[in-house]
Write a protein that holds these residues in place. Sequence first.
Motif, PDB file in Angstrom:
ATOM      1  N   LEU A  93     -10.386 -25.015  59.953  1.00 11.25           N
ATOM      2  CA  LEU A  93      -9.153 -25.621  59.448  1.00 11.25           C
ATOM      3  C   LEU A  93      -8.351 -26.280  60.560  1.00 11.25           C
ATOM      4  CD1 LEU A  93      -7.077 -26.045  57.182  1.00 11.25           C
ATOM      5  CD2 LEU A  93      -6.193 -23.758  57.672  1.00 11.25           C
ATOM      6  N   ARG A  94      -8.235 -25.603  61.700  1.00  8.39           N
ATOM      7  CA  ARG A  94      -7.402 -26.120  62.789  1.00  8.39           C
ATOM      8  C   ARG A  94      -7.887 -27.487  63.271  1.00  8.39           C
ATOM      9  NH1 ARG A  94      -6.875 -23.404  68.845  1.00  8.39           N
ATOM     10  NH2 ARG A  94      -5.555 -25.012  69.755  1.00  8.39           N
ATOM     11  N   GLU A  95      -9.198 -27.656  63.343  1.00  8.61           N
ATOM     12  CA  GLU A  95      -9.738 -28.884  63.904  1.00  8.61           C
ATOM     13  C   GLU A  95      -9.477 -30.093  63.012  1.00  8.61           C
ATOM     14  OE1 GLU A  95     -13.391 -26.979  64.051  1.00  8.61           O
ATOM     15  OE2 GLU A  95     -12.559 -25.610  65.547  1.00  8.61           O
ATOM     16  N   ILE A  96      -9.630 -29.903  61.707  1.00  9.36           N
ATOM     17  CA  ILE A  96      -9.391 -31.011  60.791  1.00  9.36           C
ATOM     18  C   ILE A  96      -7.893 -31.225  60.588  1.00  9.36           C
ATOM     19  CG2 ILE A  96      -9.632 -31.761  58.390  1.00  9.36           C
ATOM     20  CD1 ILE A  96     -12.092 -32.219  60.123  1.00  9.36           C
ATOM     21  N   ALA A  97      -7.137 -30.156  60.471  1.00  4.78           N
ATOM     22  CA  ALA A  97      -5.696 -30.280  60.256  1.00  4.78           C
ATOM     23  C   ALA A  97      -5.012 -30.984  61.426  1.00  4.78           C
ATOM     24  CB  ALA A  97      -5.079 -28.899  60.040  1.00  4.78           C
ATOM     25  N   SER A  98      -5.560 -30.834  62.629  1.00  5.00           N
ATOM     26  CA  SER A  98      -4.926 -31.404  63.822  1.00  5.00           C
ATOM     27  C   SER A  98      -5.503 -32.748  64.242  1.00  5.00           C
ATOM     28  CB  SER A  98      -5.062 -30.416  65.002  1.00  5.00           C
ATOM     29  OG  SER A  98      -4.483 -29.173  64.686  1.00  5.00           O
ATOM     30  N   VAL A  99      -6.400 -33.316  63.448  1.00  2.81           N
ATOM     31  CA  VAL A  99      -7.069 -34.543  63.862  1.00  2.81           C
ATOM     32  C   VAL A  99      -6.046 -35.662  64.095  1.00  2.81           C
ATOM     33  CG1 VAL A  99      -7.498 -35.396  61.508  1.00  2.81           C
ATOM     34  CG2 VAL A  99      -9.005 -36.080  63.376  1.00  2.81           C
ATOM     35  N   GLN A 100      -6.256 -36.404  65.188  1.00  3.19           N
ATOM     36  CA  GLN A 100      -5.348 -37.478  65.570  1.00  3.19           C
ATOM     37  C   GLN A 100      -6.096 -38.816  65.615  1.00  3.19           C
ATOM     38  OE1 GLN A 100      -2.989 -36.454  69.099  1.00  3.19           O
ATOM     39  NE2 GLN A 100      -3.478 -34.291  68.740  1.00  3.19           N
ATOM     40  N   THR A 101      -5.339 -39.873  65.595  1.00  3.45           N
ATOM     41  CA  THR A 101      -5.929 -41.217  65.561  1.00  3.45           C
ATOM     42  C   THR A 101      -6.921 -41.425  66.694  1.00  3.45           C
ATOM     43  OG1 THR A 101      -3.858 -42.054  64.616  1.00  3.45           O
ATOM     44  CG2 THR A 101      -5.392 -43.672  65.524  1.00  3.45           C
ATOM     45  N   SER A 102      -6.563 -40.967  67.892  1.00  3.02           N
ATOM     46  CA  SER A 102      -7.406 -41.193  69.064  1.00  3.02           C
ATOM     47  C   SER A 102      -8.700 -40.396  69.026  1.00  3.02           C
ATOM     48  CB  SER A 102      -6.628 -40.847  70.341  1.00  3.02           C
ATOM     49  OG  SER A 102      -6.219 -39.487  70.315  1.00  3.02           O
TER      50      SER A 102
ATOM     51  N   GLU B 179       3.874 -43.368  60.599  1.00  2.00           N
ATOM     52  CA  GLU B 179       4.851 -44.124  61.379  1.00  2.00           C
ATOM     53  C   GLU B 179       5.480 -43.315  62.509  1.00  2.00           C
ATOM     54  OE1 GLU B 179       5.292 -47.217  60.998  1.00  2.00           O
ATOM     55  OE2 GLU B 179       4.303 -47.590  59.072  1.00  2.00           O
ATOM     56  N   ASP B 180       5.472 -41.974  62.388  1.00  2.00           N
ATOM     57  CA  ASP B 180       6.237 -41.160  63.336  1.00  2.00           C
ATOM     58  C   ASP B 180       5.366 -40.322  64.263  1.00  2.00           C
ATOM     59  OD1 ASP B 180       8.580 -42.120  62.232  1.00  2.00           O
ATOM     60  OD2 ASP B 180       8.651 -40.527  60.719  1.00  2.00           O
ATOM     61  N   GLY B 181       4.051 -40.521  64.245  1.00  2.00           N
ATOM     62  CA  GLY B 181       3.194 -39.731  65.120  1.00  2.00           C
ATOM     63  C   GLY B 181       1.730 -40.074  64.926  1.00  2.00           C
ATOM     64  N   ASP B 182       0.873 -39.349  65.634  1.00  2.82           N
ATOM     65  CA  ASP B 182      -0.559 -39.649  65.639  1.00  2.82           C
ATOM     66  C   ASP B 182      -1.382 -38.734  64.740  1.00  2.82           C
ATOM     67  OD1 ASP B 182      -0.224 -41.719  67.469  1.00  2.82           O
ATOM     68  OD2 ASP B 182      -0.354 -40.351  69.187  1.00  2.82           O
ATOM     69  N   PHE B 183      -0.762 -37.718  64.140  1.00  2.76           N
ATOM     70  CA  PHE B 183      -1.520 -36.802  63.301  1.00  2.76           C
ATOM     71  C   PHE B 183      -1.844 -37.474  61.962  1.00  2.76           C
ATOM     72  CE2 PHE B 183       0.832 -33.958  66.166  1.00  2.76           C
ATOM     73  CZ  PHE B 183      -0.230 -33.243  66.693  1.00  2.76           C
ATOM     74  N   LEU B 184      -3.125 -37.485  61.624  1.00  4.83           N
ATOM     75  CA  LEU B 184      -3.567 -38.228  60.440  1.00  4.83           C
ATOM     76  C   LEU B 184      -3.289 -37.501  59.137  1.00  4.83           C
ATOM     77  CD1 LEU B 184      -6.965 -39.700  61.719  1.00  4.83           C
ATOM     78  CD2 LEU B 184      -4.731 -40.811  61.553  1.00  4.83           C
ATOM     79  N   ILE B 185      -3.339 -36.172  59.163  1.00  4.55           N
ATOM     80  CA  ILE B 185      -3.083 -35.392  57.948  1.00  4.55           C
ATOM     81  C   ILE B 185      -1.760 -34.672  58.158  1.00  4.55           C
ATOM     82  CG2 ILE B 185      -3.967 -33.644  56.381  1.00  4.55           C
ATOM     83  CD1 ILE B 185      -6.750 -34.277  57.391  1.00  4.55           C
ATOM     84  N   SER B 186      -0.714 -35.194  57.553  1.00  5.92           N
ATOM     85  CA  SER B 186       0.633 -34.737  57.872  1.00  5.92           C
ATOM     86  C   SER B 186       1.548 -34.911  56.675  1.00  5.92           C
ATOM     87  CB  SER B 186       1.173 -35.529  59.074  1.00  5.92           C
ATOM     88  OG  SER B 186       2.529 -35.272  59.296  1.00  5.92           O
ATOM     89  N   SER B 187       2.527 -34.027  56.584  1.00  2.00           N
ATOM     90  CA  SER B 187       3.566 -34.177  55.563  1.00  2.00           C
ATOM     91  C   SER B 187       4.867 -34.649  56.200  1.00  2.00           C
ATOM     92  CB  SER B 187       3.787 -32.841  54.844  1.00  2.00           C
ATOM     93  OG  SER B 187       4.160 -31.822  55.776  1.00  2.00           O
TER      94      SER B 187
END
Length: 435
Positions: A253-262, A303-311
């Motif tokens: 879960l941690r790896e997918i939840a934290s995925v970033q654009t880069s 718009e406010d960060g690099d995290f792809l899966i975010s609320s």
Amino acid sequence: MLTEVKMRALLADPPTTRMELPDGSIPGLYLRVGPTRHPTWTFRYVVKGASGTTSRGTKLAGRKFYRLTLGIYPYVSLREARAKAALMIADIEQGINPANEIERQAEADTSAIYTNNMLADAYMETHVSPRLKSERTAKWVFKEFIRPKWGDRSPEGITKQEVTKELDRLLSRKSKAAAIETRKWLSSMLNWAVDSGRIQFNPLIGIKAPARFTARERVLSMAEARAVWAVAGEMGYPSGTLVQLLMLTACRLREIASVQTSWVDTVNSCIVVPGKSYKTGDLTVVALVPRALDILNNLPKQEDGDFLISSTNGYRPLYTVTPSALKKLKDDSQKRLGRVMDHWTLHDLRRTVATHMARLSVDEILIERVLGHRIGGVRAVYNRYRYLEEKRAALALWTVELLPSSGPDGGSRYEPANDDQPWVKGDLFRTGFDG
């Protein structure tokens, strides 16, 4: 001479009467043991030039004996006790009384008014954050269970009875994990506070873990997995998207939840997870099947960060599916399936993927690579980027099984049997594929 082997034997079979055992290596260092008390390190010494009288007024021959407590074994190990005593001997040789130094530090220090919140702040900053990978778990436990209950209290004012009562409450009303982790982190913090001189003793000594973790074995059948997949698709972004990516990658879960654009490499169709964000601490490459890459490419723009899966519009990762979303996922999956499903968690999806890949005859070592487990030997160091296509092929085989309406080439394929029975290959997945 005392050894760790001898002292472990004393812990297992304490003497019936109180004894004082000399270390035999450091003069004046003793271990006090008895039938009811925990083994305690003490240091007996004489300061050069000190003098005094007995209670009857008899003058001592220019010497006065002092005794200091250095801690409780095993929380203070043999090596640590010897190191403490050796430092004090160096002071004694210069005419410095360690007892006076301790009293001076106590007067200058405000440790007498430490609260558990103050200790927790210092513990997290100096011990957990720079040293432990379980920082996130520690923060959760302190925020949810330790600070609300004991935060404003003095640590030495906590009693065993109230701690035991609270652990029993967590066990019955929250979860086994909540009770186990609360006792673990509270005791760890207090041991750290004792070792660093902030408090005198740990009131949790003697309180055993309220329960034991048991390895989970839950594997969703194909019918269950397909129901969960379909409902997750209906839920959409972000919770449903997170669940579908978990099912397509077999990641934690941690790896997918934290995925970033880069992290997303669209050219090679993979996610490159930095070592600091991966459980093993190794940089890891996650293969993406076409469906997973499509999902990532069509995520809302943040718009406010690099995290792809975010609320929070990319500012913070989602971390996990909210309790209400998870309940909806489970309830709607049961309705779609037409029966009650046994309890399952998001981590069970990872075990489910691994188990069904084995059923589809994927090699066990390749499954380990898909799961990102550390492979022993030199190969694990130099071949991080190898096997990317093999891992993708294994996940594609699973994806075809999960989504039977399309084959690996995008065309239609036969509809497999609606298997509604979990498949487990011996004890393999109760051990190797549970991390």
